[in-house]
Design a protein around this motif. Structure first.
Motif, short mmCIF file in Angstrom:
data_model
loop_
_atom_site.label_atom_id
_atom_site.label_comp_id
_atom_site.label_asym_id
_atom_site.label_seq_id
_atom_site.Cartn_x
_atom_site.Cartn_y
_atom_site.Cartn_z
N LEU A 1 0.83 -1.21 0.00
CA LEU A 1 0.00 0.00 0.00
C LEU A 1 0.86 1.26 0.00
O LEU A 1 0.49 2.27 -0.57
CB LEU A 1 -0.93 0.02 1.22
CG LEU A 1 -1.90 -1.15 1.35
CD1 LEU A 1 -2.73 -1.02 2.63
CD2 LEU A 1 -2.81 -1.23 0.13
N SER A 2 2.01 1.18 0.68
CA SER A 2 2.92 2.31 0.74
C SER A 2 4.33 1.79 1.01
O SER A 2 4.52 0.90 1.83
CB SER A 2 2.51 3.27 1.86
OG SER A 2 3.47 4.29 2.01
N TYR B 1 8.51 3.62 5.60
CA TYR B 1 8.54 2.20 5.92
C TYR B 1 7.60 1.50 4.95
O TYR B 1 7.18 2.10 3.97
CB TYR B 1 8.13 1.96 7.39
CG TYR B 1 9.06 2.64 8.36
CD1 TYR B 1 10.41 2.32 8.40
CD2 TYR B 1 8.59 3.60 9.24
CE1 TYR B 1 11.27 2.95 9.30
CE2 TYR B 1 9.44 4.23 10.13
CZ TYR B 1 10.78 3.90 10.16
OH TYR B 1 11.62 4.52 11.03
N HIS B 2 7.24 0.28 5.22
CA HIS B 2 6.49 -0.53 4.27
C HIS B 2 5.13 -0.91 4.87
O HIS B 2 5.07 -1.61 5.87
CB HIS B 2 7.31 -1.79 3.96
CG HIS B 2 6.80 -2.59 2.82
ND1 HIS B 2 7.40 -3.75 2.40
CD2 HIS B 2 5.75 -2.43 1.99
CE1 HIS B 2 6.74 -4.26 1.38
NE2 HIS B 2 5.74 -3.47 1.12
N TYR C 1 2.29 -3.23 9.09
CA TYR C 1 3.27 -2.16 8.97
C TYR C 1 4.65 -2.72 9.31
O TYR C 1 4.88 -3.23 10.40
CB TYR C 1 2.89 -1.04 9.94
CG TYR C 1 3.66 0.25 9.75
CD1 TYR C 1 3.67 0.91 8.54
CD2 TYR C 1 4.37 0.81 10.81
CE1 TYR C 1 4.37 2.10 8.37
CE2 TYR C 1 5.07 2.00 10.66
CZ TYR C 1 5.06 2.64 9.43
OH TYR C 1 5.75 3.81 9.27
N ASP C 2 5.56 -2.66 8.34
CA ASP C 2 6.90 -3.21 8.51
C ASP C 2 7.91 -2.07 8.54
O ASP C 2 8.12 -1.40 7.53
CB ASP C 2 7.21 -4.17 7.36
CG ASP C 2 8.54 -4.88 7.52
OD1 ASP C 2 9.26 -4.60 8.50
OD2 ASP C 2 8.84 -5.73 6.67
N ALA D 1 -0.46 -5.04 14.49
CA ALA D 1 -0.33 -4.23 13.28
C ALA D 1 1.11 -4.05 12.81
O ALA D 1 1.33 -3.76 11.65
CB ALA D 1 -0.95 -2.85 13.53
N VAL D 2 2.09 -4.21 13.70
CA VAL D 2 3.48 -3.88 13.37
C VAL D 2 4.34 -5.13 13.47
O VAL D 2 4.26 -5.88 14.44
CB VAL D 2 4.00 -2.78 14.33
CG1 VAL D 2 5.44 -2.39 13.99
CG2 VAL D 2 3.10 -1.56 14.29
N THR D 3 5.18 -5.34 12.47
CA THR D 3 6.05 -6.53 12.43
C THR D 3 7.25 -6.42 13.36
O THR D 3 7.86 -7.44 13.69
CB THR D 3 6.59 -6.78 11.01
OG1 THR D 3 7.38 -5.65 10.61
CG2 THR D 3 5.48 -7.01 10.01
N GLU D 4 7.61 -5.23 13.78
CA GLU D 4 8.86 -4.98 14.51
C GLU D 4 9.02 -5.84 15.76
O GLU D 4 8.16 -5.91 16.62
CB GLU D 4 8.93 -3.51 14.93
CG GLU D 4 10.21 -3.16 15.66
CD GLU D 4 10.21 -1.73 16.14
OE1 GLU D 4 11.29 -1.12 16.08
OE2 GLU D 4 9.15 -1.22 16.56
#
Length: 196
Positions: free
Chosen positions: A17-18, A22-23, A46-47, A127-130
């Protein structure tokens, strides 16, 4: 064995999507639940890469070294945006310990030698891969090799704070410290103070 381990996930589509700072992706997948029911679901993911953070603690002075900097997501969510945090940064392809040694000097000016790995965790796995790697390092004033404050070419504007551990812990209750990784490390220090 957990009954959830029988669930199955099959990714159907992984759409960007963006890919700006970040990705951001939209992942569509078929999820077969532990009850055997299959549903098609979509989630935004969100990556931003994996990171590391460190608690710098001077046991003789009973002082922690923290940093203060602007965080735009906190600002747009009703906070001033000026967050007090433990030094942290993205791995940028480095081993977590190597990355946090670099970040400690860049942000605080303290060069650390005795870096101890504590644990790792996902801070917002919905929501976040971190994945963040948590470290501790004892310091004293002799470890201060430069001013810190961040990198000019990354437009970092960081204030270095030296705060007594008890005061930093009290700042959690007042809301002055409201960053998750920092709260976790300060509580870890409180629990382990007599061993540090």
């Amino acid at each position: 064995m957990s009954k959830l381990e029988n669930a199955k996930i099959e990714i159907v589509e992984d759409k960007t999507l963006s890919d700006n700072w970040y990705h951001l992706r939209k992942v569509t997948f078929d999820y077969t639940s532990s009850k055997g029911e299959t549903n098609r679901l979509s989630r935004e993911v969100y990556d931003r890469g994996n990171g590391a953070t460190i608690l710098l603690f001077d046991p003789n002075r009973q002082v922690v070294v923290l940093v203060k900097q602007l965080r735009m997501p906190a600002h747009v969510n009703g906070h001033s945006g000026w967050m007090i945090e433990t030094p942290a940064g993205l791995l940028d392809g480095d081993h977590p310990e190597e990355a946090i040694r670099r970040e400690a000097v860049e942000e605080t000016g303290y060069e650390v030698s005795d870096v101890r790995f504590l644990f790792e965790c996902f801070m917002s796995p919905g929501a976040v891969t971190e994945r963040i790697h948590f470290f501790y390092a004892p310091i004293d004033l002799s470890h201060k090799v430069e001013d810190g404050g961040g990198l000019d070419d990354e437009h970092e504007d960081i204030e270095v704070l030296e705060i007594p551990l008890d005061e930093a812990l009290a700042m959690i209750s007042t809301g002055e410290i409201c960053d998750g990784k920092t709260i976790m490390l300060l509580h870890w220090a409180a629990l382990n103070r007599d061993k540090l």
